[in-house]
Design a protein around this motif. Structure first.
Motif, mmCIF file in Angstrom:
data_model
loop_
_atom_site.group_PDB
_atom_site.id
_atom_site.type_symbol
_atom_site.label_atom_id
_atom_site.label_comp_id
_atom_site.label_asym_id
_atom_site.label_seq_id
_atom_site.Cartn_x
_atom_site.Cartn_y
_atom_site.Cartn_z
ATOM 1 N N THR A 264 0.828 -1.192 0.000
ATOM 2 C CA THR A 264 0.000 0.000 0.000
ATOM 3 C C THR A 264 0.867 1.248 0.000
ATOM 4 N N THR A 265 0.200 2.401 -0.012
ATOM 5 C CA THR A 265 0.925 3.669 -0.082
ATOM 6 C C THR A 265 1.868 3.845 1.099
ATOM 7 N N GLU A 266 1.439 3.435 2.263
ATOM 8 C CA GLU A 266 2.262 3.609 3.465
ATOM 9 C C GLU A 266 3.527 2.754 3.439
ATOM 10 N N ASP A 267 3.579 1.791 2.510
ATOM 11 C CA ASP A 267 4.755 0.927 2.417
ATOM 12 C C ASP A 267 5.738 1.390 1.337
ATOM 13 N N GLN A 268 5.448 2.512 0.661
ATOM 14 C CA GLN A 268 6.286 2.905 -0.464
ATOM 15 C C GLN A 268 7.724 3.195 -0.060
ATOM 16 N N GLU A 269 7.910 3.747 1.156
ATOM 17 C CA GLU A 269 9.268 4.043 1.602
ATOM 18 C C GLU A 269 10.085 2.767 1.740
ATOM 19 N N MET A 270 9.422 1.708 2.250
ATOM 20 C CA MET A 270 10.109 0.430 2.387
ATOM 21 C C MET A 270 10.458 -0.134 1.023
ATOM 22 N N ILE A 271 9.521 -0.047 0.090
ATOM 23 C CA ILE A 271 9.731 -0.626 -1.232
ATOM 24 C C ILE A 271 10.867 0.072 -1.955
ATOM 25 N N SER A 272 10.981 1.397 -1.784
ATOM 26 C CA SER A 272 12.013 2.138 -2.500
ATOM 27 C C SER A 272 13.409 1.686 -2.116
ATOM 28 N N GLN A 273 13.561 1.140 -0.920
ATOM 29 C CA GLN A 273 14.875 0.705 -0.467
ATOM 30 C C GLN A 273 15.214 -0.722 -0.885
ATOM 31 N N THR A 274 14.185 -1.501 -1.274
ATOM 32 C CA THR A 274 14.432 -2.898 -1.613
ATOM 33 C C THR A 274 14.024 -3.287 -3.019
ATOM 34 N N SER A 275 13.235 -2.459 -3.690
ATOM 35 C CA SER A 275 12.718 -2.835 -5.003
ATOM 36 C C SER A 275 13.796 -2.907 -6.063
ATOM 37 N N ASN A 276 14.948 -2.263 -5.788
ATOM 38 C CA ASN A 276 16.020 -2.326 -6.777
ATOM 39 C C ASN A 276 16.671 -3.698 -6.814
ATOM 40 N N THR A 277 16.452 -4.529 -5.814
ATOM 41 C CA THR A 277 17.055 -5.860 -5.787
ATOM 42 C C THR A 277 16.027 -6.973 -5.939
ATOM 43 N N GLU B 265 11.333 -23.347 -1.066
ATOM 44 C CA GLU B 265 12.229 -22.328 -0.533
ATOM 45 C C GLU B 265 13.347 -22.959 0.283
ATOM 46 N N PHE B 266 13.047 -23.993 1.027
ATOM 47 C CA PHE B 266 14.055 -24.663 1.850
ATOM 48 C C PHE B 266 15.111 -25.335 0.990
ATOM 49 N N MET B 267 14.688 -25.950 -0.117
ATOM 50 C CA MET B 267 15.613 -26.677 -0.977
ATOM 51 C C MET B 267 16.356 -25.773 -1.963
ATOM 52 N N SER B 268 15.756 -24.627 -2.313
ATOM 53 C CA SER B 268 16.332 -23.781 -3.385
ATOM 54 C C SER B 268 16.559 -22.355 -2.902
ATOM 55 N N HIS B 269 16.919 -22.200 -1.638
ATOM 56 C CA HIS B 269 17.098 -20.870 -1.052
ATOM 57 C C HIS B 269 18.065 -20.019 -1.871
ATOM 58 N N HIS B 270 19.143 -20.618 -2.360
ATOM 59 C CA HIS B 270 20.192 -19.863 -3.057
ATOM 60 C C HIS B 270 19.805 -19.487 -4.479
ATOM 61 N N ARG B 271 18.707 -20.056 -5.019
ATOM 62 C CA ARG B 271 18.317 -19.783 -6.397
ATOM 63 C C ARG B 271 17.087 -18.891 -6.506
ATOM 64 N N ILE B 272 16.422 -18.599 -5.399
ATOM 65 C CA ILE B 272 15.193 -17.803 -5.431
ATOM 66 C C ILE B 272 15.562 -16.326 -5.286
ATOM 67 N N PRO B 273 15.157 -15.459 -6.246
ATOM 68 C CA PRO B 273 15.574 -14.053 -6.237
ATOM 69 C C PRO B 273 15.309 -13.326 -4.932
ATOM 70 N N TYR B 274 14.124 -13.506 -4.324
ATOM 71 C CA TYR B 274 13.798 -12.746 -3.123
ATOM 72 C C TYR B 274 14.453 -13.316 -1.859
ATOM 73 N N LEU B 275 15.158 -14.468 -1.987
ATOM 74 C CA LEU B 275 15.855 -15.050 -0.839
ATOM 75 C C LEU B 275 17.368 -15.027 -0.999
ATOM 76 N N LYS B 276 17.844 -14.843 -2.230
ATOM 77 C CA LYS B 276 19.287 -14.871 -2.461
ATOM 78 C C LYS B 276 20.019 -13.801 -1.674
ATOM 79 N N GLN B 277 19.387 -12.643 -1.492
ATOM 80 C CA GLN B 277 20.057 -11.550 -0.803
ATOM 81 C C GLN B 277 19.997 -11.706 0.718
ATOM 82 N N CYS B 278 19.250 -12.711 1.192
ATOM 83 C CA CYS B 278 19.178 -12.971 2.637
ATOM 84 C C CYS B 278 20.210 -14.024 3.020
ATOM 85 N N ASP B 279 20.605 -14.011 4.273
ATOM 86 C CA ASP B 279 21.494 -15.056 4.772
ATOM 87 C C ASP B 279 20.788 -16.407 4.704
#
Length: 267
Positions: free
Chosen positions: A82-95, A215-229
């Protein structure tokens, strides 16, 4: 809501039905506790056992034929932050980008995946189960867990009944001749008991962590999880909340909002 009964899984479902009722018949025809109670005009336990088997079969067909959460069209605006989440998205949407499926060309909601067996994208995809010939996803995962629980209870009961039916003989060949069909049923029950038990325990662990098998088996190949530990899960909200959300709430979840909030809070 339900797929065609005469789809590609007809053979698998037929085999499941034949094995289930075949083993049940063996337990009634051999010298088991069920057989003794039936001969003594005591029908409560046999009736409850048959009803339990019927319940298990009904749940099997329900989870097998149910829409697991197919993505039918491009995701609507409600699934975006939603609109209130735009600040959060701007910091992560580039990845993290919303991707379009290369097979069905639909925009995939976060945690969705295209299943090559079903040829559809499935929301909160967990895995494709060949035994039910269907995906386990956002819509039918809870029913899948109920099916596993009921199936395991029936298998434990059947294991005990089969064990009670073995007859002793003076020779090994004589014992095998008398108990061969019950022995085959006992082996099938033992195998399925171990498989269902392991599957149920592993699924409960993943649900408590709010992660999926994929997600458990392919953590390293999923775009939204690759940047996480490797030991970080942005969807994890604690064991109690994870279990409550899975078993006690329903409907489509905007996982991208949860993800962006979690990512923002860890920055």
């Amino acid at each position: 809501m339900f797929r065609g009964v005469f789809g590609t899984g007809l053979l698998v479902r037929a085999v499941h039905t034949v094995l289930t009722w075949g083993v049940t018949a063996m337990l009634f025809l051999h010298d088991t506790d069920l057989y003794h109670q039936e001969n003594n005009w005591i029908y409560l336990q046999p009736l409850i056992f048959v009803l339990s088997v019927m319940c298990s079969v009904a749940l099997y067909f329900g989870v097998s034929l149910m829409d697991p959460g197919y993505v039918h069209s491009d995701i609507d605006e409600k699934s975006f932050p939603t609109t209130e989440d735009q600040e959060m998205i701007s910091q992560t949407s580039n990845t993290v980008r919303m991707r379009r499926c290369g097979y069905c060309f639909l925009k995939q909601p976060m945690r969705a995946r295209h299943c090559k067996s079903c040829q559809r994208c499935v929301r909160r995809y967990d895995h494709h189960c060949p035994w039910i010939e269907n995906c386990v996803g956002e819509n039918n995962h809870c029913l899948f867990m109920l099916y596993l629980t009921v199936q395991l209870l029936v298998l434990f009961w059947a294991f005990s009944l089969a064990w009670s039916g073995f007859q002793s003989e003076t020779s090994w060949s004589g014992w095998l001749r008398v108990n061969i069909f019950l022995l085959l049923a006992f082996i099938l029950i033992s195998i399925f008991t171990m498989v269902v038990c392991l599957l149920l325990v592993s699924q409960l662990y993943l649900i408590a962590c709010n992660t999926t098998t994929w997600e458990f088996m392919s953590h390293h190949r999923i775009p939204y999880l690759k940047q996480c530990d490797s030991d970080t899960n942005p969807f994890d909200r604690g064991v109690v909340r994870n279990l409550w959300s899975f078993f006690c709430t329903g409907g489509t979840v905007a996982w991208d909002q949860i993800y962006f909030r979690a990512t923002y809070n860890t920055v």
